[in-house]
Design an enzyme around this catalytic site. Sequence first.
Site, PDB file in Angstrom:
ATOM      1  N   ILE A  12      38.895  28.651  60.436  1.00 40.08           N
ATOM      2  CA  ILE A  12      39.327  29.346  61.649  1.00 40.08           C
ATOM      3  C   ILE A  12      38.164  29.551  62.604  1.00 40.08           C
ATOM      4  O   ILE A  12      38.288  29.332  63.819  1.00 40.08           O
ATOM      5  CB  ILE A  12      39.984  30.686  61.286  1.00 40.08           C
ATOM      6  CG1 ILE A  12      41.241  30.454  60.434  1.00 40.08           C
ATOM      7  CG2 ILE A  12      40.333  31.481  62.537  1.00 40.08           C
ATOM      8  CD1 ILE A  12      41.870  31.721  59.886  1.00 40.08           C
ATOM      9  N   TYR A 180      41.679  40.219  46.995  1.00 42.82           N
ATOM     10  CA  TYR A 180      41.431  39.819  48.375  1.00 42.82           C
ATOM     11  C   TYR A 180      42.064  40.806  49.350  1.00 42.82           C
ATOM     12  O   TYR A 180      41.432  41.232  50.329  1.00 42.82           O
ATOM     13  CB  TYR A 180      41.985  38.411  48.597  1.00 42.82           C
ATOM     14  CG  TYR A 180      41.964  37.958  50.034  1.00 42.82           C
ATOM     15  CD1 TYR A 180      40.766  37.875  50.737  1.00 42.82           C
ATOM     16  CD2 TYR A 180      43.143  37.603  50.682  1.00 42.82           C
ATOM     17  CE1 TYR A 180      40.749  37.456  52.062  1.00 42.82           C
ATOM     18  CE2 TYR A 180      43.134  37.176  51.998  1.00 42.82           C
ATOM     19  CZ  TYR A 180      41.938  37.110  52.686  1.00 42.82           C
ATOM     20  OH  TYR A 180      41.913  36.688  53.988  1.00 42.82           O
ATOM     21  N   LYS A 184      40.290  43.125  52.329  1.00 41.74           N
ATOM     22  CA  LYS A 184      40.641  43.025  53.749  1.00 41.74           C
ATOM     23  C   LYS A 184      41.003  44.388  54.324  1.00 41.74           C
ATOM     24  O   LYS A 184      40.655  44.704  55.473  1.00 41.74           O
ATOM     25  CB  LYS A 184      41.791  42.032  53.955  1.00 41.74           C
ATOM     26  CG  LYS A 184      41.460  40.596  53.608  1.00 41.74           C
ATOM     27  CD  LYS A 184      40.206  40.080  54.289  1.00 41.74           C
ATOM     28  CE  LYS A 184      40.394  39.855  55.783  1.00 41.74           C
ATOM     29  NZ  LYS A 184      39.174  39.268  56.405  1.00 41.74           N
ATOM     30  N   ARG A 248      57.651  33.489  55.023  1.00 45.34           N
ATOM     31  CA  ARG A 248      56.334  33.738  55.598  1.00 45.34           C
ATOM     32  C   ARG A 248      56.360  33.350  57.070  1.00 45.34           C
ATOM     33  O   ARG A 248      57.296  32.724  57.556  1.00 45.34           O
ATOM     34  CB  ARG A 248      55.250  32.915  54.875  1.00 45.34           C
ATOM     35  CG  ARG A 248      55.071  33.192  53.399  1.00 45.34           C
ATOM     36  CD  ARG A 248      54.477  34.560  53.144  1.00 45.34           C
ATOM     37  NE  ARG A 248      54.137  34.745  51.737  1.00 45.34           N
ATOM     38  CZ  ARG A 248      54.942  35.264  50.827  1.00 45.34           C
ATOM     39  NH1 ARG A 248      56.182  35.617  51.164  1.00 45.34           N
ATOM     40  NH2 ARG A 248      54.547  35.426  49.572  1.00 45.34           N
TER      41      ARG A 248
END
Length: 354
Positions: A12, A180, A184, A248
Amino acid sequence: MRILVTGGAGFIGSHIADLLAERGHHPLVLDALLPQAHGTSAPPRWTREHELVVGDVRDAELLGRLLTRVDAVCHQAAMVGHGIDPSDAPDYASHNDYGTAVLLAAMHKARVYRLVLAGSMVVYGEGRYDCAEHGTIRPGARRPEDLAVGRFEPPCPRCGAPLRPGLVSEDAPPDPRSTYAATKLAQEQLAAAWARQTGGMAWSLRYHNVYGPRMPRDTPYAGVASIFRSALARGGAPTVLEDGAQRRDFVHVTDVAMANMLALAADPSAGQLEAVNVCSGEPHTVGELATTLAEAMGGPAPVVVGGARPGDVRHVVADPAKARAVLGFRATTSFVDGVTAFATDELREPAAVH
């Protein structure tokens, strides 16, 4: 504007750096070239157009030198993905949380008070659900015995009735369900504390399922689109967990880059962190992703195998309204166009597993 893009050689971050340069800004790219994301220690070819510093975001001395040269920070550096197992936890916490803490401290010392953070939809856990009797409700973790017999939809925790999934908005309570995800959420909390203490301006862009060119592949840290494509490239069928109906929001990386550029130019209220969903607003199932990609690559149809990974959630579908209102952001890449192009997009070399 001069912008430090941490993780700017990555999937990204590199698209953000490219777009910033294209729009007349000056990205300074910092990347540790972690083996979990990069196939070799050599910088990828797409960094050649930018000033690249190979280094670690946890290096306070290095950050002190770089931050004197910039007006803002776009913080993309992180360990991402589902990982291997809980033994990853120290690495996730070190890279994601300690690294963010070091960066925020260095920004304060350098008097740089504009931050855009790569957030994630994983902080929500399950998305929004409504019960016919009890209204909006938060389901608990799905039970292994239910998953084993193919009961994938979470029931109402109060009456056991079926739930209707809806759009999750930024004010949903956080419920991280993996290592994870926990890191975050901690990144957001650290950035929020920094903003309050310094009067700084901070955005957390909660990315949904990002895909597109330059994705890492053949690693436990890769996204589902990359995993499916690797299987198809080997001549095999993509393997879909559960029944393939889990929903999703798949958002193209070029749209995510645009959201970052808009956030760098927008002013949230000083002294607070503003969280925003970055999504396509066009939800699809994981099975649709596998089928569309298989058709685009001329490969075998997906194989649905049931089961689920620990920590996986059933549905996370984003509400895009806030991003439109506060950033003027709308994704422009459709699901079919993006996934079809992804069939031939350039990916990274196979990454190493530590």
